[in-house]
Design a protein around this motif. Structure first.
Motif, PDB file in Angstrom:
ATOM      1  N   GLY B 144     -62.932 -53.598 -22.945  1.00  0.00           N
ATOM      2  CA  GLY B 144     -61.712 -54.350 -23.278  1.00  0.00           C
ATOM      3  C   GLY B 144     -61.263 -55.337 -22.209  1.00  0.00           C
ATOM      4  O   GLY B 144     -60.503 -56.248 -22.499  1.00  0.00           O
ATOM      5  N   VAL B 145     -61.729 -55.148 -20.982  1.00  0.00           N
ATOM      6  CA  VAL B 145     -61.324 -56.047 -19.900  1.00  0.00           C
ATOM      7  C   VAL B 145     -62.547 -56.829 -19.432  1.00  0.00           C
ATOM      8  O   VAL B 145     -63.601 -56.251 -19.196  1.00  0.00           O
ATOM      9  CB  VAL B 145     -60.709 -55.246 -18.727  1.00  0.00           C
ATOM     10  CG1 VAL B 145     -60.269 -56.173 -17.609  1.00  0.00           C
ATOM     11  CG2 VAL B 145     -59.522 -54.408 -19.217  1.00  0.00           C
ATOM     12  N   HIS B 146     -62.406 -58.138 -19.329  1.00  0.00           N
ATOM     13  CA  HIS B 146     -63.578 -58.966 -19.042  1.00  0.00           C
ATOM     14  C   HIS B 146     -63.605 -59.518 -17.624  1.00  0.00           C
ATOM     15  O   HIS B 146     -64.497 -60.286 -17.281  1.00  0.00           O
ATOM     16  CB  HIS B 146     -63.663 -60.111 -20.047  1.00  0.00           C
ATOM     17  CG  HIS B 146     -62.397 -60.914 -20.147  1.00  0.00           C
ATOM     18  ND1 HIS B 146     -61.986 -61.751 -19.141  1.00  0.00           N
ATOM     19  CD2 HIS B 146     -61.444 -60.966 -21.105  1.00  0.00           C
ATOM     20  CE1 HIS B 146     -60.843 -62.302 -19.506  1.00  0.00           C
ATOM     21  NE2 HIS B 146     -60.485 -61.840 -20.672  1.00  0.00           N
ATOM     22  N   ARG B 270     -65.619 -49.045 -28.747  1.00  0.00           N
ATOM     23  CA  ARG B 270     -65.707 -50.506 -28.737  1.00  0.00           C
ATOM     24  C   ARG B 270     -64.992 -51.172 -29.909  1.00  0.00           C
ATOM     25  O   ARG B 270     -64.468 -52.280 -29.786  1.00  0.00           O
ATOM     26  CB  ARG B 270     -67.186 -50.898 -28.742  1.00  0.00           C
ATOM     27  CG  ARG B 270     -67.490 -52.391 -28.749  1.00  0.00           C
ATOM     28  CD  ARG B 270     -67.082 -53.052 -27.476  1.00  0.00           C
ATOM     29  NE  ARG B 270     -67.440 -54.466 -27.433  1.00  0.00           N
ATOM     30  CZ  ARG B 270     -66.823 -55.349 -26.653  1.00  0.00           C
ATOM     31  NH1 ARG B 270     -65.832 -54.972 -25.874  1.00  0.00           N
ATOM     32  NH2 ARG B 270     -67.200 -56.606 -26.640  1.00  0.00           N
ATOM     33  N   ILE B 272     -62.251 -50.603 -31.175  1.00  0.00           N
ATOM     34  CA  ILE B 272     -60.823 -50.793 -30.932  1.00  0.00           C
ATOM     35  C   ILE B 272     -60.598 -52.219 -30.393  1.00  0.00           C
ATOM     36  O   ILE B 272     -59.578 -52.846 -30.644  1.00  0.00           O
ATOM     37  CB  ILE B 272     -60.296 -49.751 -29.915  1.00  0.00           C
ATOM     38  CG1 ILE B 272     -60.455 -48.332 -30.468  1.00  0.00           C
ATOM     39  CG2 ILE B 272     -58.847 -50.025 -29.533  1.00  0.00           C
ATOM     40  CD1 ILE B 272     -60.191 -47.237 -29.442  1.00  0.00           C
ATOM     41  N   ILE B 273     -61.609 -52.720 -29.682  1.00  0.00           N
ATOM     42  CA  ILE B 273     -61.519 -54.055 -29.098  1.00  0.00           C
ATOM     43  C   ILE B 273     -62.010 -55.133 -30.053  1.00  0.00           C
ATOM     44  O   ILE B 273     -61.415 -56.201 -30.175  1.00  0.00           O
ATOM     45  CB  ILE B 273     -62.344 -54.111 -27.782  1.00  0.00           C
ATOM     46  CG1 ILE B 273     -61.849 -53.051 -26.796  1.00  0.00           C
ATOM     47  CG2 ILE B 273     -62.316 -55.507 -27.153  1.00  0.00           C
ATOM     48  CD1 ILE B 273     -60.391 -53.141 -26.427  1.00  0.00           C
ATOM     49  N   THR B 274     -63.113 -54.836 -30.760  1.00  0.00           N
ATOM     50  CA  THR B 274     -63.697 -55.879 -31.620  1.00  0.00           C
ATOM     51  C   THR B 274     -63.162 -55.834 -33.048  1.00  0.00           C
ATOM     52  O   THR B 274     -63.340 -56.790 -33.802  1.00  0.00           O
ATOM     53  CB  THR B 274     -65.227 -55.742 -31.696  1.00  0.00           C
ATOM     54  OG1 THR B 274     -65.533 -54.469 -32.293  1.00  0.00           O
ATOM     55  CG2 THR B 274     -65.867 -55.811 -30.308  1.00  0.00           C
ATOM     56  N   LEU B 275     -62.517 -54.727 -33.426  1.00  0.00           N
ATOM     57  CA  LEU B 275     -62.038 -54.508 -34.788  1.00  0.00           C
ATOM     58  C   LEU B 275     -63.188 -54.635 -35.791  1.00  0.00           C
ATOM     59  O   LEU B 275     -62.994 -55.069 -36.925  1.00  0.00           O
ATOM     60  CB  LEU B 275     -60.901 -55.475 -35.132  1.00  0.00           C
ATOM     61  CG  LEU B 275     -59.674 -55.405 -34.223  1.00  0.00           C
ATOM     62  CD1 LEU B 275     -58.668 -56.479 -34.602  1.00  0.00           C
ATOM     63  CD2 LEU B 275     -59.014 -54.033 -34.279  1.00  0.00           C
ATOM     64  N   ASP B 279     -69.034 -51.358 -34.721  1.00  0.00           N
ATOM     65  CA  ASP B 279     -68.924 -50.889 -33.337  1.00  0.00           C
ATOM     66  C   ASP B 279     -68.239 -49.519 -33.240  1.00  0.00           C
ATOM     67  O   ASP B 279     -67.959 -49.046 -32.139  1.00  0.00           O
ATOM     68  CB  ASP B 279     -68.133 -51.905 -32.492  1.00  0.00           C
ATOM     69  CG  ASP B 279     -68.837 -53.244 -32.409  1.00  0.00           C
ATOM     70  OD1 ASP B 279     -70.076 -53.249 -32.366  1.00  0.00           O
ATOM     71  OD2 ASP B 279     -68.144 -54.281 -32.382  1.00  0.00           O
TER      72      ASP B 279
END
Lengths: 269, 366
Positions: B144-146, B270, B272-275, B279
């Protein structure tokens, strides 16, 4: 009385028309093209036809028939563009085009743009939220309104919260603690495409004109209607969706609030 | 306009004069010191030597971190280390980064499936190692954090971890006796900002480099020889595990569903971040460096030993729609492993333990 209104209005319209025509014929006579001025936008948050007041009783009722109060109403305004009557656009420079409007902070609700070319502006375009570039830039450039310390930032899913609306409602389910929380963001995803709730809107000044001059700083009185967030192409029900954050449903809320802005009037002084 | 410009110019001139004055005062002061010290012993003039430097290990790829935007310095690293071990980053002062990222356990929370943060509240995921962060393209189990510089905000603001607001931390740091001076040394002025706070933490974290295990010395030809079982384990590892735990960092940084049961964990990872439902239940492939000391294992710390991990891959893989294709072959799931092979792989994995890193005093609380 009523019969007389039409000719009077026509006369006024004709007068305005002739005025604007003459203006078009000699644009340089009115202001120097190199002249610069300022322009203010006052964001007046309302709920329907009433002024927004934080806290207190659940005095507002949405289209789903639910009563609610508002505790937090914050949103980003960015990437501002002014368009004049000849369709010339003035793009406010990036570094001075990010504002966080907070209902709890009176001073945040009036923004002033400086160094604008003198002109007769007829509409304003802006982004509700923060563009993807600013969502992914180096932390060293995240100052002012874009400082993650403002609280409009998702730490666990890097990105800005574009709009935050929270409050209480008798219809909010017990497991939500009698509260509703809408934190809307989503800039399209860093490594994989996700929801994109970046909304860019244009608000026409109608028949009014913002006359930016060195000596005139127009103030655009903009209404932002919380009720439009509930009542739009999607009828948002607090009972059914008490908490919406980074989820597909957020797209509906962003669509709704993209219609919440409306220019009420302009002061040219 | 013109007046404003003139005023600006005058301000510049005045600033110039004051700088010039300060300059002379400084020179005069320095001369006094030289004179004074001259009267005492012939002590060498202290010069700042930047002995804290990021060095790319010979067997590692180029780092992902943008060092140009945040060059590591002695003072920046020291500030970062102090912050890392300081409870000031949490709401009530009780939890520091070091609470759940302990050096001796490869900067993980040894013995904890999930960590207990503030008020002994439990999280939902196993504390990952703060190790070789400069090579990570994304952070957290779900990616979630890049950006490493933005990473610390997540544990700081998490209500079950440190439950604090950046705004409060900045206020506490500004009014503390020591921090303004440390920020001055690290960044040239006492100003304490979100960016400086986060960049100092990054300077400490990027220096947490583990690259001196026996395995490293072996592959770099530094005179270390692996034992016969270790070499056999390495051979097995390269065939059975290295498709995901690839390269010198022992991860390809992809997100995969490794078939752990979802019966007790509803964490969708994953997605949760990409919807994106594809994933669902996928998590970042973790590095295996120092894996022998970072128990427990998996995103929720469900396995306490590497034996359990081997048993999972050999016979416990759950067939879910998003199970990684590499863990499926026809109707068969998992990786074919004999008891002996499992032990050999574990033997090889122990060569990835880097005692230099785990005991490096430079990285410990001071």
């Amino acid at each position: 009385m009523k019969i007389n209104t039409i000719p009077v209005l026509t006369a006024i319209a004709l007068f305005l028309l002739s005025f604007s025509c003459s203006e078009d014929n000699s644009p340089t006579s009115e202001f120097d093209p190199s002249e610069k001025g300022s322009l203010s936008v006052e964001f007046d948050n309302v709920v329907g036809n009433r002024n927004l007041q934080l806290g207190g009783q659940q005095n507002y009722t949405n289209a789903a028939g639910e009563t609610f109060s508002v505790d937090i109403f914050d949103y980003y305004i960015s990437n501002i563009i002014l368009t004049d009557k000849n369709n010339n656009q003035y793009i406010v420079p990036q570094d001075s085009s990010y504002f966080l409007i907070q209902e709890s902070e009176r001073a945040s609700q009036e923004i002033t743009l400086h160094n604008i070319p003198a002109g007769n502006y007829t509409s304003i375009t802006f982004t509700i939220g923060v563009d993807s570039l600013r969502n992914t830039m180096d932390v060293g450039r995240r100052t002012g309104a874009l400082d993650p310390a403002t609280g409009m930032y998702w730490a666990w899913n890097s990105g800005y919260i574009f709009l935050k609306l929270e409050g209480k409602s008798a219809q909010a389910p017990d497991d939500a603690g009698g509260k509703y929380r809408y934190h809307i963001g989503g800039f399209g995803g860093m490594t994989e495409p996700t929801i994109n709730n970046i909304k860019t809107v244009t608000c026409s000044f109608g028949s009014s004109v913002a006359t930016v001059r060195t000596a005139i700083t127009p103030t655009i009185h903009m209404l932002a209607d919380v009720m439009k967030l509930f009542n739009g192409s999607t009828t948002l029900s607090i009972a059914q969706n008490p908490t919406v954050m980074f989820a597909p449903f957020s797209v509906n809320i962003a669509d709704n609030y993209s219609h919440m802005f409306n220019v009420d009037h302009i002061h040219n002084d | 306009m013109l007046i404003a410009m003139l005023q600006q110019q005058r301000a510049h001139v005045q600033r110039g004069i004051s700088l010039w004055r300060t300059g002379w005062i400084g020179v005069a002061f320095a001369m006094c010191i030289v004179l004074l010290s001259g009267c005492q012993d012939d002590e060498p003039v202290p010069t700042v030597v930047e002995d804290i430097r990021f060095v790319q290990p010979a067997n590692f790829p180029a780092p992902a971190y943008n060092f140009a935007a945040n060059p590591v310095t002695n003072a920046g690293f020291e500030l970062g280390r102090t912050l890392f071990y300081d409870g000031i980053l949490s709401r009530d002062g009780s939890i520091s980064c070091g609470s759940c990222h302990q050096q001796a356990s490869g900067f993980t929370h040894h013995g904890h499936d999930v960590s207990h943060g503030i008020d002994d509240k439990l999280g939902t995921r196993n504390s990952p190692p703060v190790m070789n962060m400069a090579w990570q393209p994304v952070f957290m189990w779900d990616g979630g954090v890049h950006d490493l510089d933005l990473f610390p905000i997540a544990p700081i603001e998490n209500p079950v971890e440190m439950d604090e607001k950046l705004e409060n931390i900045l206020r506490k740091l500004r009014s503390s006796p020591a921090y303004p001076g440390m920020f001055q040394r690290a960044f040239g002025s006492e100003e304490i900002t979100t960016s400086r706070l986060l960049k100092a933490l990054s300077q400490f974290m990027v220096m947490c480099v583990s690259s001196n295990s026996r395995y490293d010395s072996f592959v770099r030809g530094e005179g270390v020889q692996l034992t016969e079982p270790e070499l056999r384990g390495r051979e097995l590892f390269s065939h059975k595990c290295a498709s995901c735990h690839s390269g010198e960092l022992f991860t390809d940084f992809s997100f995969r569903n490794n078939g752990v049961s979802t019966a007790t964990s509803k964490d969708k990872g994953r997605s949760i971040i990409t919807l994106n439902a594809q994933d669902d239940y996928t998590f970042k492939v973790p590095s295996l460096r120092n894996v022998a000391v970072t128990s427990p294992y998996m995103h929720d710390g469900r396995f306490y030993t590497l034996d359990e991990v081997m048993d999972h891959y050999a016979g416990g893989v759950n067939d879910l729609p998003t199970l990684d294709p590499l863990l499926r072959s026809g109707a068969q799931t998992g990786i074919a492993l004999t008891t002996e092979e499992k032990q050999l792989i574990i033997t090889f994995l122990s060569t990835l333990t880097d005692d230099t890193f785990l005991r490096d005093k430079k990285l410990a609380a001071h």
